[in-house]
Design a protein around this motif. Structure first.
Motif, PDB file in Angstrom:
ATOM      1  N   ILE A 242       0.866  -1.181   0.000  1.00  0.00           N
ATOM      2  CA  ILE A 242       0.000   0.000   0.000  1.00  0.00           C
ATOM      3  C   ILE A 242       0.897   1.223   0.000  1.00  0.00           C
ATOM      4  O   ILE A 242       2.002   1.209   0.569  1.00  0.00           O
ATOM      5  CB  ILE A 242      -0.933  -0.003   1.228  1.00  0.00           C
ATOM      6  N   LEU A 243       0.443   2.294  -0.648  1.00  0.00           N
ATOM      7  CA  LEU A 243       1.254   3.505  -0.765  1.00  0.00           C
ATOM      8  C   LEU A 243       1.054   4.402   0.458  1.00  0.00           C
ATOM      9  O   LEU A 243       0.680   5.560   0.368  1.00  0.00           O
ATOM     10  CB  LEU A 243       0.887   4.249  -2.045  1.00  0.00           C
ATOM     11  N   THR A 244       1.246   3.859   1.661  1.00  0.00           N
ATOM     12  CA  THR A 244       1.261   4.608   2.918  1.00  0.00           C
ATOM     13  C   THR A 244       2.461   4.149   3.702  1.00  0.00           C
ATOM     14  O   THR A 244       3.065   3.117   3.403  1.00  0.00           O
ATOM     15  CB  THR A 244      -0.023   4.358   3.723  1.00  0.00           C
ATOM     16  N   ARG A 245       2.813   4.898   4.690  1.00  0.00           N
ATOM     17  CA  ARG A 245       4.045   4.584   5.381  1.00  0.00           C
ATOM     18  C   ARG A 245       3.958   3.304   6.186  1.00  0.00           C
ATOM     19  O   ARG A 245       4.913   2.555   6.307  1.00  0.00           O
ATOM     20  CB  ARG A 245       4.447   5.761   6.281  1.00  0.00           C
ATOM     21  N   ASP A 246       2.799   2.996   6.781  1.00  0.00           N
ATOM     22  CA  ASP A 246       2.664   1.771   7.541  1.00  0.00           C
ATOM     23  C   ASP A 246       1.194   1.402   7.646  1.00  0.00           C
ATOM     24  O   ASP A 246       0.313   2.125   7.188  1.00  0.00           O
ATOM     25  CB  ASP A 246       3.291   1.906   8.941  1.00  0.00           C
ATOM     26  N   MET A 263       4.384   9.746   0.291  1.00  0.00           N
ATOM     27  CA  MET A 263       5.609   9.740  -0.521  1.00  0.00           C
ATOM     28  C   MET A 263       5.213   9.767  -1.989  1.00  0.00           C
ATOM     29  O   MET A 263       4.113   9.347  -2.356  1.00  0.00           O
ATOM     30  CB  MET A 263       6.484   8.520  -0.222  1.00  0.00           C
ATOM     31  N   THR A 264       6.125  10.258  -2.827  1.00  0.00           N
ATOM     32  CA  THR A 264       5.873  10.274  -4.268  1.00  0.00           C
ATOM     33  C   THR A 264       6.186   8.905  -4.855  1.00  0.00           C
ATOM     34  O   THR A 264       6.797   8.054  -4.205  1.00  0.00           O
ATOM     35  CB  THR A 264       6.748  11.336  -4.954  1.00  0.00           C
ATOM     36  N   VAL A 265       5.793   8.742  -6.110  1.00  0.00           N
ATOM     37  CA  VAL A 265       6.079   7.486  -6.786  1.00  0.00           C
ATOM     38  C   VAL A 265       7.588   7.293  -6.931  1.00  0.00           C
ATOM     39  O   VAL A 265       8.118   6.198  -6.780  1.00  0.00           O
ATOM     40  CB  VAL A 265       5.392   7.452  -8.168  1.00  0.00           C
ATOM     41  N   ASP A 266       8.304   8.396  -7.217  1.00  0.00           N
ATOM     42  CA  ASP A 266       9.765   8.300  -7.353  1.00  0.00           C
ATOM     43  C   ASP A 266      10.412   7.869  -6.046  1.00  0.00           C
ATOM     44  O   ASP A 266      11.353   7.069  -6.031  1.00  0.00           O
ATOM     45  CB  ASP A 266      10.344   9.642  -7.801  1.00  0.00           C
ATOM     46  N   ASP A 267       9.874   8.432  -4.910  1.00  0.00           N
ATOM     47  CA  ASP A 267      10.423   8.014  -3.610  1.00  0.00           C
ATOM     48  C   ASP A 267      10.179   6.540  -3.362  1.00  0.00           C
ATOM     49  O   ASP A 267      11.062   5.799  -2.884  1.00  0.00           O
ATOM     50  CB  ASP A 267       9.763   8.826  -2.481  1.00  0.00           C
ATOM     51  N   TRP A 268       8.949   6.070  -3.691  1.00  0.00           N
ATOM     52  CA  TRP A 268       8.638   4.638  -3.487  1.00  0.00           C
ATOM     53  C   TRP A 268       9.515   3.742  -4.362  1.00  0.00           C
ATOM     54  O   TRP A 268      10.031   2.734  -3.921  1.00  0.00           O
ATOM     55  CB  TRP A 268       7.160   4.402  -3.818  1.00  0.00           C
TER      56      TRP A 268
END
Length: 335
Positions: A242-246, A263-268
């Motif tokens: 999932i695109l969340t920190r936790d 976070m951005t897609v690039d960060d992920w």
């Protein structure tokens, strides 16, 4: 010729009669499938008899390219039919994955029979795959005219076939009983040869069409199969994410959408690349000297810190909502 065969001639006649009879039984059979064991047993026995007869004909040299049709004894004309009968029975053979092989073998037998008839001047026809000769009429026209011409030829051949069958039926019992004289016997076998010329031409036409289909299927299978000796690279499967920190933050803001991005897609992508879990990368190896217990403690500590951080953010968000009513900052909302 037959006179030089001595005592082998009766044996040759018996082999031909056996193979011919078995072919007729296969053709007139009532079995639901040609691959039935009873049918295939007749096919096998018929082929064995005809092959032995063909070997004896070759050994006795009954036929020669240097002789004329009139030089062949009337009783020996029937042995000209051996290649045609071999081809017809070969077509009835069954076998998984051997259909193309049987078709090629049957076509060779039938084409040999037609070449033999052509050499003796038995019928005016073009050999399959050959250009029309001077005795075969003009070259076939192209397009619709060719289709109409081919259709007319089939109609004429069908009429001739029915006429031949009627004449042969009226003569068969007379010849097989031994009551026919030499001229009647000669006419009977010449009619049989003409009948089998028509059968062979039709069978070769069907064989060529079926071979094209089988070869195209084989080409498609070969093109769809992977090259020999190559294998696909085995990649480690990516786990769902999932695109969340936790997980705690996901419960508050949702599973990434619609929610507050962290976070951005690039960060992920950069994070996954460092972890070595992107396609084309191998799974990172565990550091030496770190056991499972220490890894579990580190993971639990990280989860606690993430939970506290997410909880604090959730509280701040609730406080902000308490002091800012819905629609706050919307200048166009004059109400």
């Amino acid at each position: 010729m037959a006179e030089a065969a001595g005592v082998e001639v009766p044996r040759l006649a018996e082999l031909l009669a056996t193979g011919w009879r078995l072919w007729e039984e296969v053709e007139a059979g009532t079995e639901p499938s040609s691959s039935a064991p009873a049918v295939q047993d007749k096919v096998r026995r018929g082929l064995e008899a005809l092959q032995q007869a063909a070997a004896m004909v070759a050994q006795l040299e009954l036929f020669s390219e240097n002789e004329e049709l009139e030089e062949i004894a009337s009783a020996d004309l029937r042995y000209l039919l051996l290649p045609a009968l071999l081809g017809a029975l070969t077509l009835r053979q069954a076998g998984h994955g051997q259909r193309l092989e049987h078709l090629e073998s049957a076509r060779r037998h039938l084409a040999r029979f037609l070449r033999l008839c052509k050499a003796y001047g038995l019928g005016a026809f073009a050999l399959p795959g050959d250009a029309p000769g001077p005795d075969d009429g003009p070259a076939p026209p192209a397009g619709l005219v060719a289709m109409a011409s081919a259709r007319q030829a089939k109609i004429e051949r069908y009429k001739q076939k029915k006429e031949l069958e009627n004449r042969l039926a009226s003569m068969k019992t007379f010849v097989e009983s031994g009551q026919a004289d030499d001229d009647q016997m000669r006419e009977f076998y010449l009619l049989q040869i003409q009948k089998w010329i028509n059968i062979s031409l039709e069978e070769i036409e069907s064989i060529d069409q079926e071979m094209v289909i089988l070869k195209s299927r084989g080409t498609i299978k070969q093109s769809s199969a992977p090259p020999h000796g190559t294998s696909r690279q085995v990649r480690a499967p990516l786990k769902p994410f999932i695109l969340t920190r936790d997980a705690a933050q996901a419960k508050v803001f949702g599973a990434g959408y619609p929610g507050v991005p962290t976070m951005t897609v690039d960060d992920w992508y950069e994070q996954r690349r460092r972890q070595g879990a992107m396609p084309g990368q191998s799974i990172p190896q565990r550091a030496s000297g770190v056991n499972d217990e220490e890894l579990q403690k580190q993971q639990e500590k990280k989860e606690e810190e993430d939970d506290e951080e997410a909880l604090q953010k959730a509280r701040n968000w609730d406080d902000w909502k308490d002091t800012h009513p819905k629609g706050y900052g919307n200048r166009q909302n004059m109400g």
